[in-house]
Design a protein around this motif. Structure first.
Motif, mmCIF file in Angstrom:
data_model
loop_
_atom_site.group_PDB
_atom_site.id
_atom_site.type_symbol
_atom_site.label_atom_id
_atom_site.label_comp_id
_atom_site.label_asym_id
_atom_site.label_seq_id
_atom_site.Cartn_x
_atom_site.Cartn_y
_atom_site.Cartn_z
ATOM 1 N N ASP A 157 0.838 -1.192 0.000
ATOM 2 C CA ASP A 157 0.000 0.000 0.000
ATOM 3 C C ASP A 157 0.878 1.249 0.000
ATOM 4 O OD1 ASP A 157 -3.124 0.530 0.633
ATOM 5 O OD2 ASP A 157 -1.881 2.145 1.436
ATOM 6 N N VAL A 158 0.453 2.265 -0.751
ATOM 7 C CA VAL A 158 1.259 3.487 -0.833
ATOM 8 C C VAL A 158 1.381 4.171 0.529
ATOM 9 C CG1 VAL A 158 0.857 3.952 -3.276
ATOM 10 C CG2 VAL A 158 -0.749 4.834 -1.583
ATOM 11 N N ARG A 159 0.395 3.975 1.400
ATOM 12 C CA ARG A 159 0.487 4.564 2.742
ATOM 13 C C ARG A 159 1.618 3.931 3.538
ATOM 14 N NH1 ARG A 159 -5.722 3.446 3.967
ATOM 15 N NH2 ARG A 159 -5.128 1.680 2.634
ATOM 16 N N ASP A 160 1.786 2.631 3.369
ATOM 17 C CA ASP A 160 2.894 1.951 4.039
ATOM 18 C C ASP A 160 4.238 2.386 3.466
ATOM 19 O OD1 ASP A 160 1.424 0.448 5.888
ATOM 20 O OD2 ASP A 160 1.130 -1.220 4.506
ATOM 21 N N VAL A 161 4.295 2.537 2.140
ATOM 22 C CA VAL A 161 5.545 2.995 1.521
ATOM 23 C C VAL A 161 5.891 4.396 2.011
ATOM 24 C CG1 VAL A 161 6.744 3.472 -0.646
ATOM 25 C CG2 VAL A 161 5.126 1.572 -0.517
ATOM 26 N N ALA A 162 4.891 5.269 2.092
ATOM 27 C CA ALA A 162 5.123 6.636 2.574
ATOM 28 C C ALA A 162 5.710 6.616 3.985
ATOM 29 C CB ALA A 162 3.824 7.427 2.552
ATOM 30 N N SER A 163 5.154 5.783 4.847
ATOM 31 C CA SER A 163 5.667 5.695 6.221
ATOM 32 C C SER A 163 7.099 5.192 6.239
ATOM 33 C CB SER A 163 4.768 4.774 7.053
ATOM 34 O OG SER A 163 3.465 5.306 7.173
ATOM 35 N N HIS A 164 7.404 4.240 5.360
ATOM 36 C CA HIS A 164 8.771 3.704 5.314
ATOM 37 C C HIS A 164 9.754 4.750 4.806
ATOM 38 C CE1 HIS A 164 11.887 0.690 5.224
ATOM 39 N NE2 HIS A 164 12.163 0.995 3.966
ATOM 40 N N LEU A 165 9.339 5.547 3.838
ATOM 41 C CA LEU A 165 10.229 6.591 3.325
ATOM 42 C C LEU A 165 10.551 7.617 4.413
ATOM 43 C CD1 LEU A 165 8.753 7.219 -0.233
ATOM 44 C CD2 LEU A 165 10.744 5.848 0.400
ATOM 45 N N ILE A 166 9.600 7.897 5.265
ATOM 46 C CA ILE A 166 9.870 8.815 6.372
ATOM 47 C C ILE A 166 10.883 8.200 7.339
ATOM 48 C CG2 ILE A 166 8.851 9.943 8.394
ATOM 49 C CD1 ILE A 166 6.340 10.394 6.712
ATOM 50 N N ARG A 167 10.741 6.903 7.597
ATOM 51 C CA ARG A 167 11.744 6.241 8.452
ATOM 52 C C ARG A 167 13.130 6.333 7.823
ATOM 53 N NH1 ARG A 167 7.412 2.435 9.209
ATOM 54 N NH2 ARG A 167 8.233 1.055 7.584
ATOM 55 N N ARG A 168 13.197 6.187 6.506
ATOM 56 C CA ARG A 168 14.492 6.269 5.824
ATOM 57 C C ARG A 168 15.046 7.688 5.890
ATOM 58 N NH1 ARG A 168 18.584 4.773 5.985
ATOM 59 N NH2 ARG A 168 17.729 2.661 5.944
ATOM 60 N N LEU A 169 14.185 8.695 5.765
ATOM 61 C CA LEU A 169 14.643 10.074 5.910
ATOM 62 C C LEU A 169 15.196 10.315 7.306
ATOM 63 C CD1 LEU A 169 11.838 12.146 4.137
ATOM 64 C CD2 LEU A 169 14.211 11.911 3.386
ATOM 65 N N GLN A 170 14.497 9.806 8.295
ATOM 66 C CA GLN A 170 14.929 9.992 9.681
ATOM 67 C C GLN A 170 16.273 9.320 9.943
ATOM 68 O OE1 GLN A 170 11.436 8.348 11.558
ATOM 69 N NE2 GLN A 170 10.524 10.359 11.927
ATOM 70 N N ALA A 171 16.502 8.179 9.297
ATOM 71 C CA ALA A 171 17.761 7.442 9.499
ATOM 72 C C ALA A 171 18.925 8.062 8.729
ATOM 73 C CB ALA A 171 17.577 5.984 9.081
ATOM 74 N N GLY A 172 18.619 8.842 7.702
ATOM 75 C CA GLY A 172 19.674 9.453 6.910
ATOM 76 C C GLY A 172 20.111 8.561 5.768
ATOM 77 N N PRO A 173 20.983 9.061 4.892
ATOM 78 C CA PRO A 173 21.406 8.298 3.710
ATOM 79 C C PRO A 173 22.126 7.011 4.098
ATOM 80 C CG PRO A 173 22.757 10.269 4.005
ATOM 81 C CD PRO A 173 21.631 10.390 4.958
ATOM 82 N N SER A 174 21.734 5.915 3.459
ATOM 83 C CA SER A 174 22.322 4.612 3.780
ATOM 84 C C SER A 174 23.411 4.202 2.803
ATOM 85 C CB SER A 174 21.236 3.535 3.774
ATOM 86 O OG SER A 174 20.715 3.366 2.457
ATOM 87 N N GLY A 175 23.384 4.769 1.575
ATOM 88 C CA GLY A 175 24.311 4.313 0.551
ATOM 89 C C GLY A 175 24.013 2.880 0.134
ATOM 90 N N GLU A 176 22.766 2.434 0.343
ATOM 91 C CA GLU A 176 22.376 1.066 0.032
ATOM 92 C C GLU A 176 21.032 1.037 -0.681
ATOM 93 O OE1 GLU A 176 22.287 -1.033 3.718
ATOM 94 O OE2 GLU A 176 24.477 -1.051 3.945
ATOM 95 N N THR A 177 20.781 -0.092 -1.328
ATOM 96 C CA THR A 177 19.497 -0.337 -1.974
ATOM 97 C C THR A 177 18.739 -1.363 -1.148
ATOM 98 O OG1 THR A 177 20.423 0.114 -4.169
ATOM 99 C CG2 THR A 177 18.361 -1.139 -4.086
ATOM 100 N N GLU A 178 17.521 -1.019 -0.730
ATOM 101 C CA GLU A 178 16.740 -1.916 0.110
ATOM 102 C C GLU A 178 15.376 -2.167 -0.506
ATOM 103 O OE1 GLU A 178 14.770 0.360 3.619
ATOM 104 O OE2 GLU A 178 16.715 1.324 3.302
ATOM 105 N N ASP A 179 14.809 -3.328 -0.205
ATOM 106 C CA ASP A 179 13.479 -3.685 -0.677
ATOM 107 C C ASP A 179 12.437 -3.352 0.381
ATOM 108 O OD1 ASP A 179 14.533 -4.727 -3.012
ATOM 109 O OD2 ASP A 179 14.438 -6.809 -2.356
ATOM 110 N N PHE A 180 11.227 -3.067 -0.106
ATOM 111 C CA PHE A 180 10.109 -2.872 0.809
ATOM 112 C C PHE A 180 8.849 -3.425 0.159
ATOM 113 C CE2 PHE A 180 6.599 -0.469 2.761
ATOM 114 C CZ PHE A 180 6.830 -0.777 4.091
ATOM 115 N N GLY A 181 8.276 -4.455 0.787
ATOM 116 C CA GLY A 181 7.089 -5.098 0.248
ATOM 117 C C GLY A 181 5.936 -5.070 1.215
ATOM 118 N N GLY A 182 4.817 -5.615 0.771
ATOM 119 C CA GLY A 182 3.633 -5.690 1.603
ATOM 120 C C GLY A 182 3.712 -6.820 2.611
ATOM 121 N N PRO A 183 2.655 -7.002 3.414
ATOM 122 C CA PRO A 183 2.692 -7.962 4.517
ATOM 123 C C PRO A 183 2.472 -9.408 4.101
ATOM 124 C CG PRO A 183 0.574 -6.850 4.472
ATOM 125 C CD PRO A 183 1.419 -6.202 3.420
#
Length: 258
Positions: A171-197
């Motif tokens: 769901d796009v709402r879940d992706v949006a929440s994950h992107l905020i977590r990534r912003l809070q953590a700062g740049p990772s220099g990595e590629t990560e996956d994010f899927g549904g439940p």
């Protein structure tokens, strides 16, 4: 007040889910669009990735950029947005001292020999080889994408689905929440996956869609032919990465009826 964040593709599905969440978290949000916009708690800016118009102003005094702009359905326009535009964005972001470039791609883009997926990988390479600290999140197929695909298929009077192809719709709402977590953590220099439940075979996803929509269509289980079909059956659309989203396909479908 948290840092200033620029969102490209701010008027798209994911952008519309992300902007209000960013403002709720206290970010100073700047939404980028090719046409003039206004409204909400968003500082709207007009800029065009394909020409560079307005980019310097849009990126001034911005701490992070969430790059969502995409053009998957306009073949002649795709490279101008996804490749030339991403390159232009990264260059101007470096000049303006942006501290984090967060790019959203697609799960399996590096494994599936499909034209648009290859374009996303090339855009990933532009981001990761640039001089702005970066993160890449490969999201699974959005619920809305699957909904539209099944709606189009149903017009033919039957549903054809390959039971060997599995996906992990998100769901796009879940992706949006994950992107905020990534912003809070700062740049990772990595590629990560994010899927549904949940992981669903395509025939099961189609069955749930038919049931939720109240449509009577024969469900024909048939393999997608050729190399592309074999690659899709290789489970490249799913991931064991955590965290995952929480909103299921069935819940999404039920919410569309309310």
């Amino acid at each position: 007040m948290r840092e200033s964040v620029l969102v490209t593709g701010a008027t798209g599905r994911l952008g519309r889910a992300l902007l209000p969440r960013l403002t709720e978290m206290g970010y100073k949000v700047r939404g980028m669009s090719r046409t003039m916009r206004s409204g909400g708690d968003v500082d709207w800016v007009t800029a065009d990735l394909t020409t560079g118009y307005g980019l310097a102003a849009a990126l001034t005094d911005v701490h992070a950029v969430v790059h969502l702009a995409a053009a998957p359905y306009k073949r002649k326009y795709t490279d101008h947005v996804e490749l030339d535009g991403t390159r232009r964005l990264a260059e101007v972001a470096r000049e303006r001292g942006v501290a984090h470039l967060l790019y959203v791609s697609i799960i399996g883009a590096d494994q599936i020999p499909w034209g648009y997926f290859r374009t996303k990988v090339r855009a990933e390479e532009i981001v990761s080889s640039g001089r702005v600290p970066w993160s890449i999140v490969r999201a699974a197929q959005f619920h809305e994408f699957m909904d539209q695909a099944f709606s189009m298929a149903a017009r033919a009077g039957l549903m054809i689905a390959d039971p060997g192809i599995r996906a992990q719709p998100v769901d796009v709402r879940d992706v949006a929440s994950h992107l905020i977590r990534r912003l809070q953590a700062g740049p990772s220099g990595e590629t990560e996956d994010f899927g549904g439940p949940e992981v669903l075979a395509f025939d099961e996803a189609a069955r749930q869609w038919l049931e939720a929509r109240g449509k009577r269509r024969p469900l024909v289980r048939m393999k997608v032919p050729g190399k592309l079909g074999a690659t899709f059956r290789g489970d490249h659309l799913v991931t064991d990465a955590t965290p995952t989203g929480t909103i299921t396909w069935k819940r999404y479908l039920q919410e569309q009826l309310t």
